[in-house]
Design a protein around this motif. Structure first.
Motif, PDB file in Angstrom:
ATOM      1  N   PHE A  75       0.810  -1.216   0.000  1.00 41.94           N
ATOM      2  CA  PHE A  75       0.000   0.000   0.000  1.00 41.94           C
ATOM      3  C   PHE A  75       0.844   1.268   0.000  1.00 41.94           C
ATOM      4  CE2 PHE A  75      -3.631  -2.577   1.806  1.00 41.94           C
ATOM      5  CZ  PHE A  75      -4.398  -2.468   0.666  1.00 41.94           C
ATOM      6  N   SER A  76       2.137   1.164   0.236  1.00 46.33           N
ATOM      7  CA  SER A  76       2.976   2.361   0.249  1.00 46.33           C
ATOM      8  C   SER A  76       3.667   2.615  -1.085  1.00 46.33           C
ATOM      9  CB  SER A  76       4.029   2.254   1.355  1.00 46.33           C
ATOM     10  OG  SER A  76       4.991   1.273   1.037  1.00 46.33           O
ATOM     11  N   VAL A  77       3.539   1.703  -2.059  1.00 48.60           N
ATOM     12  CA  VAL A  77       4.254   1.858  -3.333  1.00 48.60           C
ATOM     13  C   VAL A  77       3.775   3.096  -4.077  1.00 48.60           C
ATOM     14  CG1 VAL A  77       4.621   0.841  -5.616  1.00 48.60           C
ATOM     15  CG2 VAL A  77       4.843  -0.564  -3.579  1.00 48.60           C
ATOM     16  N   TYR A  78       2.488   3.223  -4.321  1.00 47.89           N
ATOM     17  CA  TYR A  78       1.992   4.340  -5.123  1.00 47.89           C
ATOM     18  C   TYR A  78       2.086   5.693  -4.414  1.00 47.89           C
ATOM     19  CZ  TYR A  78       0.576   0.984  -8.591  1.00 47.89           C
ATOM     20  OH  TYR A  78       0.588   0.004  -9.541  1.00 47.89           O
ATOM     21  N   PRO A  79       1.829   5.791  -3.114  1.00 45.58           N
ATOM     22  CA  PRO A  79       2.057   7.096  -2.469  1.00 45.58           C
ATOM     23  C   PRO A  79       3.517   7.543  -2.520  1.00 45.58           C
ATOM     24  CG  PRO A  79       0.608   5.768  -1.101  1.00 45.58           C
ATOM     25  CD  PRO A  79       1.097   4.889  -2.206  1.00 45.58           C
ATOM     26  N   LEU A  80       4.440   6.605  -2.362  1.00 42.38           N
ATOM     27  CA  LEU A  80       5.858   6.970  -2.467  1.00 42.38           C
ATOM     28  C   LEU A  80       6.187   7.447  -3.872  1.00 42.38           C
ATOM     29  CD1 LEU A  80       7.531   4.082  -0.441  1.00 42.38           C
ATOM     30  CD2 LEU A  80       7.477   6.507   0.167  1.00 42.38           C
ATOM     31  N   TRP A  81       5.654   6.757  -4.876  1.00 43.06           N
ATOM     32  CA  TRP A  81       5.919   7.157  -6.255  1.00 43.06           C
ATOM     33  C   TRP A  81       5.316   8.533  -6.551  1.00 43.06           C
ATOM     34  CZ3 TRP A  81       2.761   8.145 -10.484  1.00 43.06           C
ATOM     35  CH2 TRP A  81       3.437   8.274 -11.695  1.00 43.06           C
ATOM     36  N   ALA A  82       4.116   8.785  -6.030  1.00 39.55           N
ATOM     37  CA  ALA A  82       3.453  10.072  -6.265  1.00 39.55           C
ATOM     38  C   ALA A  82       4.210  11.220  -5.606  1.00 39.55           C
ATOM     39  CB  ALA A  82       2.020  10.031  -5.750  1.00 39.55           C
ATOM     40  N   GLN A  83       4.926  10.932  -4.523  1.00 37.09           N
ATOM     41  CA  GLN A  83       5.722  11.960  -3.861  1.00 37.09           C
ATOM     42  C   GLN A  83       7.057  12.191  -4.548  1.00 37.09           C
ATOM     43  OE1 GLN A  83       6.121  10.526   0.129  1.00 37.09           O
ATOM     44  NE2 GLN A  83       3.964  10.820   0.601  1.00 37.09           N
ATOM     45  N   GLY A  84       7.361  11.401  -5.575  1.00 39.24           N
ATOM     46  CA  GLY A  84       8.620  11.551  -6.287  1.00 39.24           C
ATOM     47  C   GLY A  84       9.750  10.744  -5.668  1.00 39.24           C
ATOM     48  N   ARG A  85       9.444   9.894  -4.732  1.00 37.43           N
ATOM     49  CA  ARG A  85      10.459   9.060  -4.080  1.00 37.43           C
ATOM     50  C   ARG A  85      10.497   7.713  -4.811  1.00 37.43           C
ATOM     51  NH1 ARG A  85       8.169   9.940   1.845  1.00 37.43           N
ATOM     52  NH2 ARG A  85       9.530   8.197   2.353  1.00 37.43           N
ATOM     53  N   TYR A  86      11.056   7.763  -6.040  1.00 40.20           N
ATOM     54  CA  TYR A  86      11.006   6.621  -6.942  1.00 40.20           C
ATOM     55  C   TYR A  86      11.822   5.437  -6.426  1.00 40.20           C
ATOM     56  CZ  TYR A  86       9.342  10.353  -9.940  1.00 40.20           C
ATOM     57  OH  TYR A  86       8.657  11.420 -10.448  1.00 40.20           O
ATOM     58  N   ALA A  87      12.990   5.679  -5.856  1.00 39.56           N
ATOM     59  CA  ALA A  87      13.831   4.586  -5.361  1.00 39.56           C
ATOM     60  C   ALA A  87      13.149   3.863  -4.202  1.00 39.56           C
ATOM     61  CB  ALA A  87      15.187   5.125  -4.930  1.00 39.56           C
ATOM     62  N   GLU A  88      12.506   4.612  -3.335  1.00 42.34           N
ATOM     63  CA  GLU A  88      11.808   3.985  -2.215  1.00 42.34           C
ATOM     64  C   GLU A  88      10.589   3.202  -2.686  1.00 42.34           C
ATOM     65  OE1 GLU A  88      11.076   6.598   1.120  1.00 42.34           O
ATOM     66  OE2 GLU A  88      12.871   7.743   0.610  1.00 42.34           O
ATOM     67  N   ALA A  89       9.913   3.686  -3.714  1.00 42.54           N
ATOM     68  CA  ALA A  89       8.770   2.955  -4.266  1.00 42.54           C
ATOM     69  C   ALA A  89       9.237   1.640  -4.886  1.00 42.54           C
ATOM     70  CB  ALA A  89       8.040   3.800  -5.298  1.00 42.54           C
ATOM     71  N   GLU A  90      10.366   1.676  -5.610  1.00 44.21           N
ATOM     72  CA  GLU A  90      10.924   0.453  -6.188  1.00 44.21           C
ATOM     73  C   GLU A  90      11.317  -0.529  -5.085  1.00 44.21           C
ATOM     74  OE1 GLU A  90      11.386  -0.604  -9.336  1.00 44.21           O
ATOM     75  OE2 GLU A  90      10.576   1.179 -10.299  1.00 44.21           O
ATOM     76  N   ALA A  91      11.919  -0.014  -4.011  1.00 45.35           N
ATOM     77  CA  ALA A  91      12.332  -0.874  -2.898  1.00 45.35           C
ATOM     78  C   ALA A  91      11.115  -1.500  -2.213  1.00 45.35           C
ATOM     79  CB  ALA A  91      13.163  -0.078  -1.901  1.00 45.35           C
ATOM     80  N   ALA A  92      10.047  -0.736  -2.045  1.00 45.91           N
ATOM     81  CA  ALA A  92       8.830  -1.274  -1.427  1.00 45.91           C
ATOM     82  C   ALA A  92       8.232  -2.376  -2.297  1.00 45.91           C
ATOM     83  CB  ALA A  92       7.814  -0.154  -1.200  1.00 45.91           C
ATOM     84  N   SER A  93       8.224  -2.159  -3.610  1.00 45.17           N
ATOM     85  CA  SER A  93       7.703  -3.167  -4.526  1.00 45.17           C
ATOM     86  C   SER A  93       8.543  -4.439  -4.461  1.00 45.17           C
ATOM     87  CB  SER A  93       7.689  -2.610  -5.948  1.00 45.17           C
ATOM     88  OG  SER A  93       7.288  -3.587  -6.867  1.00 45.17           O
ATOM     89  N   ALA A  94       9.855  -4.292  -4.426  1.00 43.61           N
ATOM     90  CA  ALA A  94      10.740  -5.457  -4.345  1.00 43.61           C
ATOM     91  C   ALA A  94      10.567  -6.189  -3.016  1.00 43.61           C
ATOM     92  CB  ALA A  94      12.188  -5.018  -4.524  1.00 43.61           C
ATOM     93  N   THR A  95      10.326  -5.449  -1.938  1.00 41.87           N
ATOM     94  CA  THR A  95      10.112  -6.070  -0.628  1.00 41.87           C
ATOM     95  C   THR A  95       8.856  -6.919  -0.629  1.00 41.87           C
ATOM     96  OG1 THR A  95      11.239  -4.261   0.478  1.00 41.87           O
ATOM     97  CG2 THR A  95       9.781  -5.600   1.828  1.00 41.87           C
ATOM     98  N   VAL A  96       7.784  -6.412  -1.231  1.00 39.21           N
ATOM     99  CA  VAL A  96       6.523  -7.172  -1.291  1.00 39.21           C
ATOM    100  C   VAL A  96       6.741  -8.483  -2.044  1.00 39.21           C
ATOM    101  CG1 VAL A  96       4.164  -7.168  -2.179  1.00 39.21           C
ATOM    102  CG2 VAL A  96       5.097  -5.114  -1.127  1.00 39.21           C
ATOM    103  N   LYS A  97       7.427  -8.406  -3.180  1.00 35.76           N
ATOM    104  CA  LYS A  97       7.679  -9.616  -3.966  1.00 35.76           C
ATOM    105  C   LYS A  97       8.549 -10.595  -3.183  1.00 35.76           C
ATOM    106  CE  LYS A  97       9.236 -11.266  -8.431  1.00 35.76           C
ATOM    107  NZ  LYS A  97       9.741 -10.903  -9.745  1.00 35.76           N
ATOM    108  N   ARG A  98       9.597 -10.079  -2.542  1.00 35.34           N
ATOM    109  CA  ARG A  98      10.495 -10.942  -1.769  1.00 35.34           C
ATOM    110  C   ARG A  98       9.738 -11.648  -0.635  1.00 35.34           C
ATOM    111  NH1 ARG A  98      14.461  -7.717  -1.374  1.00 35.34           N
ATOM    112  NH2 ARG A  98      13.683  -6.579   0.428  1.00 35.34           N
TER     113      ARG A  98
END
Length: 132
Positions: A75-98
């Protein structure tokens, strides 16, 4: 066809026109050129990463202790991306998959362990019955 009224001014006529429109440059030479002749760089916005909601559901179904973190990160991937924190959004997405993959590995290991225990129990039960 009606004739134009001579008392009304012609809406298309301009009084400031004094000759050939191509003869003079309408812009003075001293006007500054913005950008120095170079094109302005475009702001690059990467595509949002996948929230990997399916992996979060896998964590819920197969090993729920990991699901709390997986769902909150999903649930934090898209809010992070919308804030311009692209690296953190990518990391959150990778964490969910892991976490989803880890939950599948844990459940697979538990199933294999259960099968091994059942086979050993059956083997011990059969061998104890045959010795009586």
């Amino acid at each position: 066809m009606t004739q134009p009224d001579p008392k009304q001014p012609d809406p298309y006529a301009t009084e400031s026109f004094t000759g050939d429109p191509y003869a003079q440059n309408p812009y003075p030479a001293s006007q500054p050129q913005y950008g120095g002749g170079y094109a302005q760089p475009q702001q690059f916005t990467p595509a949002p990463p996948s929230a990997n909601g399916g992996w979060a559901v896998a964590a819920i179904v197969f090993f729920w202790p990991l699901a709390f973190v997986a769902v909150s990160r999903a649930f934090s991937v898209y809010p992070l991306w919308a804030q311009g924190r692209y690296a953190e959004a990518e990391a959150a997405s990778a964490t969910v998959k892991r976490l989803g993959v880890i939950s599948l590995i844990i459940i697979a290991a538990l199933i294999v362990l259960y099968i091994v225990v059942v086979i050993i129990a059956v083997a011990v039960g059969v061998s104890s019955d045959s010795s009586v």
